[in-house]
Design a protein around this motif. Structure first.
Motif, PDB file in Angstrom:
ATOM      1  N   MET A   1      23.587  19.640  46.470  1.00  0.00           N
ATOM      2  CA  MET A   1      24.758  20.939  45.472  1.00  0.00           C
ATOM      3  C   MET A   1      25.292  21.740  45.587  1.00  0.00           C
ATOM      4  N   PRO A   2      26.694  21.696  45.216  1.00  0.00           N
ATOM      5  CA  PRO A   2      27.757  22.779  45.075  1.00  0.00           C
ATOM      6  C   PRO A   2      27.036  24.109  45.518  1.00  0.00           C
ATOM      7  N   SER A   3      27.825  24.731  45.993  1.00  0.00           N
ATOM      8  CA  SER A   3      27.146  26.449  45.557  1.00  0.00           C
ATOM      9  C   SER A   3      28.584  27.040  45.051  1.00  0.00           C
ATOM     10  N   PHE A   4      27.769  28.096  43.949  1.00  0.00           N
ATOM     11  CA  PHE A   4      29.074  29.053  43.637  1.00  0.00           C
ATOM     12  C   PHE A   4      29.947  29.140  44.193  1.00  0.00           C
ATOM     13  N   ASP A   5      29.825  29.713  45.655  1.00  0.00           N
ATOM     14  CA  ASP A   5      31.139  29.491  46.483  1.00  0.00           C
ATOM     15  C   ASP A   5      31.755  28.467  47.198  1.00  0.00           C
ATOM     16  N   HIS A   6      31.059  27.587  46.905  1.00  0.00           N
ATOM     17  CA  HIS A   6      31.678  26.465  47.746  1.00  0.00           C
ATOM     18  C   HIS A   6      32.722  26.205  46.401  1.00  0.00           C
ATOM     19  N   ASP A   7      32.776  26.073  44.998  1.00  0.00           N
ATOM     20  CA  ASP A   7      33.641  25.708  43.872  1.00  0.00           C
ATOM     21  C   ASP A   7      33.982  27.368  43.002  1.00  0.00           C
ATOM     22  N   TYR A   8      34.351  28.223  43.332  1.00  0.00           N
ATOM     23  CA  TYR A   8      34.622  28.856  42.578  1.00  0.00           C
ATOM     24  C   TYR A   8      35.020  30.621  44.059  1.00  0.00           C
ATOM     25  N   GLU A   9      36.012  31.220  43.564  1.00  0.00           N
ATOM     26  CA  GLU A   9      36.837  32.211  44.555  1.00  0.00           C
ATOM     27  C   GLU A   9      36.975  33.824  43.393  1.00  0.00           C
ATOM     28  N   LEU A  10      35.313  34.616  43.638  1.00  0.00           N
ATOM     29  CA  LEU A  10      35.865  35.750  42.607  1.00  0.00           C
ATOM     30  C   LEU A  10      36.470  36.786  43.110  1.00  0.00           C
ATOM     31  N   ARG A  11      37.707  37.318  42.590  1.00  0.00           N
ATOM     32  CA  ARG A  11      38.295  38.165  42.719  1.00  0.00           C
ATOM     33  C   ARG A  11      38.200  39.884  42.357  1.00  0.00           C
ATOM     34  N   ARG A  12      38.859  40.681  42.715  1.00  0.00           N
ATOM     35  CA  ARG A  12      38.595  42.229  42.166  1.00  0.00           C
ATOM     36  C   ARG A  12      40.043  42.977  42.392  1.00  0.00           C
ATOM     37  N   PHE A  13      40.646  42.983  41.303  1.00  0.00           N
ATOM     38  CA  PHE A  13      41.844  43.795  41.687  1.00  0.00           C
ATOM     39  C   PHE A  13      42.353  44.474  40.252  1.00  0.00           C
ATOM     40  N   ALA A  14      42.952  45.917  41.010  1.00  0.00           N
ATOM     41  CA  ALA A  14      43.769  46.862  39.425  1.00  0.00           C
ATOM     42  C   ALA A  14      44.743  45.684  38.908  1.00  0.00           C
ATOM     43  N   PRO A  15      44.807  46.028  38.009  1.00  0.00           N
ATOM     44  CA  PRO A  15      46.298  45.589  36.898  1.00  0.00           C
ATOM     45  C   PRO A  15      47.402  46.312  38.151  1.00  0.00           C
ATOM     46  N   GLU A  16      48.374  45.643  37.645  1.00  0.00           N
ATOM     47  CA  GLU A  16      49.689  45.868  38.566  1.00  0.00           C
ATOM     48  C   GLU A  16      50.895  45.237  37.362  1.00  0.00           C
ATOM     49  N   ILE A  17      52.425  46.683  37.688  1.00  0.00           N
ATOM     50  CA  ILE A  17      53.677  45.906  36.323  1.00  0.00           C
ATOM     51  C   ILE A  17      54.207  46.368  37.894  1.00  0.00           C
ATOM     52  N   VAL A  18      55.012  45.543  38.539  1.00  0.00           N
ATOM     53  CA  VAL A  18      56.007  45.637  39.468  1.00  0.00           C
ATOM     54  C   VAL A  18      58.111  45.232  38.561  1.00  0.00           C
ATOM     55  N   ASP A  19      58.765  46.059  38.667  1.00  0.00           N
ATOM     56  CA  ASP A  19      59.454  45.881  38.205  1.00  0.00           C
ATOM     57  C   ASP A  19      59.778  45.116  36.656  1.00  0.00           C
ATOM     58  N   GLY A  20      58.940  46.730  35.957  1.00  0.00           N
ATOM     59  CA  GLY A  20      58.993  46.241  34.743  1.00  0.00           C
ATOM     60  C   GLY A  20      57.803  45.492  33.920  1.00  0.00           C
ATOM     61  N   ALA A  21      57.518  44.624  34.892  1.00  0.00           N
ATOM     62  CA  ALA A  21      56.249  43.256  34.568  1.00  0.00           C
ATOM     63  C   ALA A  21      55.266  42.878  34.640  1.00  0.00           C
ATOM     64  N   ALA A  22      54.033  42.593  34.168  1.00  0.00           N
ATOM     65  CA  ALA A  22      53.042  42.921  34.757  1.00  0.00           C
ATOM     66  C   ALA A  22      53.259  41.173  36.135  1.00  0.00           C
ATOM     67  N   THR A  23      52.244  42.183  37.123  1.00  0.00           N
ATOM     68  CA  THR A  23      52.017  40.667  37.983  1.00  0.00           C
ATOM     69  C   THR A  23      51.736  39.681  37.476  1.00  0.00           C
ATOM     70  N   PRO A  24      51.632  38.544  38.439  1.00  0.00           N
ATOM     71  CA  PRO A  24      51.368  37.421  38.710  1.00  0.00           C
ATOM     72  C   PRO A  24      49.895  36.974  38.279  1.00  0.00           C
ATOM     73  N   ALA A  25      49.073  37.613  38.932  1.00  0.00           N
ATOM     74  CA  ALA A  25      47.387  37.951  38.696  1.00  0.00           C
ATOM     75  C   ALA A  25      47.041  38.504  36.930  1.00  0.00           C
ATOM     76  N   THR A  26      47.959  40.079  37.112  1.00  0.00           N
ATOM     77  CA  THR A  26      47.688  40.878  35.740  1.00  0.00           C
ATOM     78  C   THR A  26      47.378  39.973  34.907  1.00  0.00           C
ATOM     79  N   ALA A  27      49.362  39.608  34.511  1.00  0.00           N
ATOM     80  CA  ALA A  27      49.418  38.099  33.817  1.00  0.00           C
ATOM     81  C   ALA A  27      48.531  37.131  33.709  1.00  0.00           C
ATOM     82  N   GLY A  28      48.429  36.099  34.498  1.00  0.00           N
ATOM     83  CA  GLY A  28      46.974  35.129  34.349  1.00  0.00           C
ATOM     84  C   GLY A  28      46.079  35.074  33.799  1.00  0.00           C
ATOM     85  N   TRP A  29      45.353  36.852  34.440  1.00  0.00           N
ATOM     86  CA  TRP A  29      43.769  37.432  33.865  1.00  0.00           C
ATOM     87  C   TRP A  29      44.025  37.149  32.551  1.00  0.00           C
ATOM     88  N   VAL A  30      44.849  38.411  32.137  1.00  0.00           N
ATOM     89  CA  VAL A  30      45.705  38.709  30.209  1.00  0.00           C
ATOM     90  C   VAL A  30      45.287  37.192  29.428  1.00  0.00           C
TER      91      VAL A  30
END
Length: 436
Positions: A1-30
């Motif tokens: 049976m596939p494991s969690f780490d096989h199917d998923y990636e866990l990422r921790r990060f701080a929200p960011e704004i670059v040039d007045g806009a949220a970064t793609p990672a931040t916008a996707g999380w929101v």
């Protein structure tokens, strides 16, 4: 049976704004968080950036769980299938003592990815990291009441949803000694924050506010940038002229009725609480007043000339606590008597498991961790309980005698539960008005 780490990636990060806009990672999380809570999502950069700025103000850490494989036509790789956020604010543990609490919020798992260990991986990893950083307690507010006890959380504060009919005049038996003036909610910020600070300092169970909560309470803004034009406000002033309470509210027609909804009511004195309710009761063309964050031990029950106008529509859990370090947590709060009680705490995650001797003297407590000669927790505890139950009674908001009657707390030494009850008695009713 596939494991969690096989199917998923866990990422921790701080929200960011670059040039007045949220970064793609931040916008996707929101976007993923908004989707999970059935909230309207706006794609315009200004709106998403406003949300990101609020998260940055609170120094939030975002956690996202991302599927390693995404299929054509689905939401895509930028949106996580699980979200989680943590940050630090203070908790009043009694006697004006403020303790840094590890706050958890925006916990979601996409329904198509449930029962795959996503919540457990996010929660247990975060709690262990918070404990390693020295946090004594963690806290959250829950949309469902059956999720978090298995992770060691217990409900520690409660609120009521109340309504009051105004079809007949509402009268109070006593009047405030201060005065009340209407205010502009868009300019109330600095005064409201000072009032809240005073409320926070005097109220056991209060959690300090975060940027997003201020936006909702003072501007009616849940997401985005435009204030609610229907929001109204009032301030209460002490006899000396100091602001010591405020309320924000809105009204709306509901059939033939006009319902006034209290959005936020914060007071630093008993006079202010009565004075602001005098104002609300006197507003014309209103047939009903409602509030979702009333205290359990509400003075209105006694202050109203006819308290049959007041109806409790619902009582609900509010803040759930999780003890991460029993020694630090128990030594942080004050005590109402001098006594000694030994507690056997069970914790399936291992963070707070053990036996602890609490000795209270002169209002302060000292805690000793007891360990048997073979390394196992010492025997002979006076009281035995799960860490979630310790969290519920920690502030004094849940009576240990009642918890024992519910079978959640076990007495091994006669009189120990009564001693613990006396020790944990709070100086004021346990309450809070911050959601997160």
């Amino acid at each position: 049976m596939p494991s969690f780490d096989h199917d998923y990636e866990l990422r921790r990060f701080a929200p960011e704004i670059v040039d007045g806009a949220a970064t793609p990672a931040t916008a996707g999380w929101v976007a993923a968080e908004r989707l999970a809570f059935h909230e309207t999502h706006h794609d315009d950069p200004e709106t998403v950036a406003a949300e990101a700025r609020r998260m940055i103000t609170d120094d939030r850490e975002l956690t996202g769980v991302y599927a390693r494989e995404t299929r054509p036509g689905t939401l895509g790789a930028d949106q996580p299938v699980g979200t989680f956020v943590s940050f630090t604010k203070t908790l009043n543990v009694g006697g004006g003592r403020l303790v840094d609490a590890h706050l958890i919020s925006d916990v979601t798992v996409r329904p198509t990815h449930r029962r795959r260990g996503i919540l457990r991986r996010m929660m247990t990893g975060d709690l262990h990291r918070a404990a390693e950083r020295g946090a004594a307690v963690a806290a959250l507010t829950a949309t469902e009441a059956t999720i978090y006890r298995r992770f060691g959380f217990g409900p520690a504060t409660r609120q009521r949803t109340i309504s009051m009919s105004k079809r007949e005049p509402l009268k109070l038996l006593t009047s405030s000694r201060g005065t009340v003036e209407l205010a502009d909610p868009t300019t109330l910020g600095p005064v409201a924050e000072a009032v809240f600070d005073a409320f926070h300092a005097r109220t056991t169970g209060s959690v300090d506010r975060h940027a997003g909560h201020w936006s909702r309470m003072l501007a009616g803004v849940d997401y985005g940038t435009k204030p609610d034009p229907n929001l109204r406000a009032a301030l209460h002033f002490s006899p000396e002229g100091t602001p010591d309470g405020y309320v924000t509210y809105r009204s709306a027609e509901r059939g033939d009725d006009v319902v006034l909804t209290v959005v936020d009511l914060v007071t630093a004195s008993d006079d202010a609480y009565l004075g602001l309710w005098e104002l609300l009761a006197s507003i014309d063309l209103v047939t009903e007043i409602t509030w979702k964050a009333a205290p359990i031990d509400d003075v209105l029950v006694h202050a109203l000339a006819d308290n049959r106008h007041l109806t409790v529509a619902r009582e609900q859990d509010h803040v759930w606590l999780r003890i991460l370090d029993p020694v630090a947590a128990l030594e942080a709060r004050p005590y109402a008597a001098d006594a000694t009680v030994t507690l056997r705490v069970h914790d399936r995650l291992g963070l707070a498991d053990g036996t602890f001797r609490l000795t209270a003297s002169g209002g302060d407590g000292t805690v000793e961790r007891l360990v048997g000669p073979d390394g196992d927790p010492a025997q002979g505890a006076d009281v035995e309980l799960d860490v979630s139950v310790l969290a519920s009674c920690y502030l004094g908001g849940s009576d240990v005698v009642t918890l024992a009657a519910a079978g959640l707390l076990h007495e091994h030494a006669p009189g120990a539960v009564q001693r613990l009850r006396t020790l944990l008695t709070p100086e004021r009713s346990v309450y809070g008005v911050t959601s997160f």
